[in-house]
Design an enzyme around this catalytic site. Structure first.
Site, PDB file in Angstrom:
ATOM      1  N   THR A 184       0.786  -1.234   0.000  1.00  0.00           N
ATOM      2  CA  THR A 184       0.000   0.000   0.000  1.00  0.00           C
ATOM      3  C   THR A 184       0.824   1.293   0.000  1.00  0.00           C
ATOM      4  O   THR A 184       1.906   1.320   0.576  1.00  0.00           O
ATOM      5  CB  THR A 184      -0.827  -0.043   1.297  1.00  0.00           C
ATOM      6  OG1 THR A 184      -1.464  -1.302   1.355  1.00  0.00           O
ATOM      7  CG2 THR A 184      -1.818   1.059   1.409  1.00  0.00           C
ATOM      8  N   ARG A 232     -11.608  -9.878  -1.645  1.00  0.00           N
ATOM      9  CA  ARG A 232     -10.943  -9.701  -0.343  1.00  0.00           C
ATOM     10  C   ARG A 232     -10.624  -8.215  -0.150  1.00  0.00           C
ATOM     11  O   ARG A 232     -10.125  -7.546  -1.054  1.00  0.00           O
ATOM     12  CB  ARG A 232      -9.665 -10.547  -0.285  1.00  0.00           C
ATOM     13  CG  ARG A 232      -8.846 -10.361   1.012  1.00  0.00           C
ATOM     14  CD  ARG A 232      -7.572  -9.584   0.750  1.00  0.00           C
ATOM     15  NE  ARG A 232      -6.821  -9.303   1.956  1.00  0.00           N
ATOM     16  CZ  ARG A 232      -6.059  -8.210   2.062  1.00  0.00           C
ATOM     17  NH1 ARG A 232      -5.968  -7.349   1.092  1.00  0.00           N
ATOM     18  NH2 ARG A 232      -5.405  -7.998   3.179  1.00  0.00           N
ATOM     19  N   VAL A 233     -10.919  -7.691   1.011  1.00  0.00           N
ATOM     20  CA  VAL A 233     -10.615  -6.295   1.314  1.00  0.00           C
ATOM     21  C   VAL A 233      -9.810  -6.254   2.599  1.00  0.00           C
ATOM     22  O   VAL A 233     -10.186  -6.891   3.595  1.00  0.00           O
ATOM     23  CB  VAL A 233     -11.911  -5.461   1.463  1.00  0.00           C
ATOM     24  CG1 VAL A 233     -11.598  -4.049   1.932  1.00  0.00           C
ATOM     25  CG2 VAL A 233     -12.669  -5.414   0.132  1.00  0.00           C
ATOM     26  N   GLY A 234      -8.697  -5.511   2.584  1.00  0.00           N
ATOM     27  CA  GLY A 234      -7.843  -5.416   3.774  1.00  0.00           C
ATOM     28  C   GLY A 234      -8.146  -4.182   4.598  1.00  0.00           C
ATOM     29  O   GLY A 234      -9.287  -3.730   4.694  1.00  0.00           O
ATOM     30  N   ASP A 235      -7.098  -3.630   5.173  1.00  0.00           N
ATOM     31  CA  ASP A 235      -7.244  -2.515   6.111  1.00  0.00           C
ATOM     32  C   ASP A 235      -7.340  -1.138   5.448  1.00  0.00           C
ATOM     33  O   ASP A 235      -7.844  -0.184   6.051  1.00  0.00           O
ATOM     34  CB  ASP A 235      -6.007  -2.468   7.014  1.00  0.00           C
ATOM     35  CG  ASP A 235      -4.742  -2.274   6.166  1.00  0.00           C
ATOM     36  OD1 ASP A 235      -4.418  -3.198   5.389  1.00  0.00           O
ATOM     37  OD2 ASP A 235      -4.102  -1.205   6.241  1.00  0.00           O
ATOM     38  N   THR A 287       0.449   0.847   6.270  1.00  0.00           N
ATOM     39  CA  THR A 287       0.759  -0.063   5.173  1.00  0.00           C
ATOM     40  C   THR A 287       1.151  -1.409   5.782  1.00  0.00           C
ATOM     41  O   THR A 287       1.681  -1.448   6.885  1.00  0.00           O
ATOM     42  CB  THR A 287       1.914   0.482   4.316  1.00  0.00           C
ATOM     43  OG1 THR A 287       2.437  -0.573   3.505  1.00  0.00           O
ATOM     44  CG2 THR A 287       3.055   1.030   5.149  1.00  0.00           C
TER      45      THR A 287
HETATM   46  N1  GLY Z   1      -2.569  -3.203   3.440  1.00  0.00           N
HETATM   47  C1  GLY Z   1      -3.124  -3.681   2.268  1.00  0.00           C
HETATM   48  C2  GLY Z   1      -3.986  -4.839   2.416  1.00  0.00           C
HETATM   49  O1  GLY Z   1      -3.788  -5.650   3.326  1.00  0.00           O
HETATM   50  O2  GLY Z   1      -4.874  -4.993   1.633  1.00  0.00           O
END
Ligand code: GLY
Length: 298
Positions: free
Chosen positions: A158, A186-189, A209
């Protein structure tokens, strides 16, 4: 208030042959943001300008050159948050949006919402943002790696930016293509307020990140911001937030942090993180990776 801007190009391994590209990309981003800030522009405009540069550079995992999911496609996430009002905007799993950070800013300034997939794409289209074929965000390098199923050593991550403008407003922004080979959807932070970013004019602003599945349970960005309470230096608060992540979960992460006085800090537990920053008192922007971090921090 004296403006300040800081960007990161992701917490990751940066092999020797990619150090220069990471530094040059972060430098170009910080220059774009600084161009806005030093003319009296808003922190939101500066953060958008800086992240658009990173989203256009295939060195980084955001926009063009994003890492590809299990289906060989780019799905992007981005968010922006304004410290004056706590307004925020986010998109996730969007395809064919040239600059996901611009969509996040538009949503933030329109009506704070989190728009995923087609809903985010429709919003971007309806608001005149630049659209492209979803394939146009795939770089040759990412495609070759995906096709060959090679292990990616320079695990891209990121990008993000935080800025303080002349009016004392803090803004944070973050943008990503997610993780290599992630399942579709899929979605992260990155697009989650408190995890991938946070901004509050009373304390500071932060962009993170790293491994989303590790960042989410420690609410990394808000943890870093809370660490500023009582006047702690952002370098200390950033390090304490990363220490919390290391103590509680496995994974790699990094963060950049500005406090309301414009002091900066950053920390990471990955082997590298590219960073660049600029402030009123500096003669020129500074860019480095973990391997050549300057001894003295401005
Ligand atoms: N930090 C990016 C993700 O885990 O999607």
């Amino acid at each position: 208030m004296k403006p300040v801007i800081i960007v990161h190009g992701g917490a990751k391994d940066i092999s020797a042959d990619k150090v220069a590209a990471n530094q040059a990309g972060c430098l170009a981003a910080v220059e774009a943001g600084w161009n806005v800030l030093h003319r009296g522009g808003s922190a939101a405009a500066a953060v958008e300008a800086a992240i658009c540069v990173l989203e256009s550079d295939q060195t980084f995992n955001a926009g063009f050159g994003s890492t590809m999911n299990s289906a060989g496609e780019v799905e992007a996430d981005a968010a922006m948050m304004a410290g004056a009002t706590l307004a925020w905007g986010a998109v996730a799993a969007v395809q064919g949006v040239r600059h996901p950070i611009s969509a996040a800013r538009k949503i933030m300034e329109d009506k704070p919402r989190f728009l995923v997939a087609k809903s985010g794409e429709r919003f971007a289209l309806e608001h005149g943002l630049e659209m492209c074929a979803k394939e146009d965000l795939v770089s040759q390098e990412q495609y070759q790696e995906w096709k060959a199923e090679v292990e990616v050593l320079d695990r891209p991550n990121t990008v993000g930016c935080v800025a303080l403008d002349v009016n004392g407003n803090l803004v944070a922004g973050t943008s990503t293509g997610g993780t290599t080979g992630q399942p579709q959807g899929r979605v992260g932070d990155t697009a989650l307020v408190g995890c991938g970013l946070y901004a509050d004019n009373r304390l500071g602003a932060c962009s993170t990140t790293g491994d989303g599945e590790s960042i989410i349970p420690v609410v990394l960005a808000k943890t870093a911001i809370d660490g500023l309470a009582g006047g702690s230096h952002p370098d200390q608060a950033a390090q304490r937030a990363i220490d919390t992540l290391v103590a509680r979960v496995e994974g790699e992460a990094g963060c950049i942090l500005l406090d309301r006085q414009g002091r900066m800090g950053w920390a990471y537990n990955s082997s590298d993180m590219a960073v660049a920053y600029m402030a009123e008192d500096l003669p020129e922007p500074v860019a480095f990776t973990g391997k050549n971090r300057p001894a003295a921090i401005a």
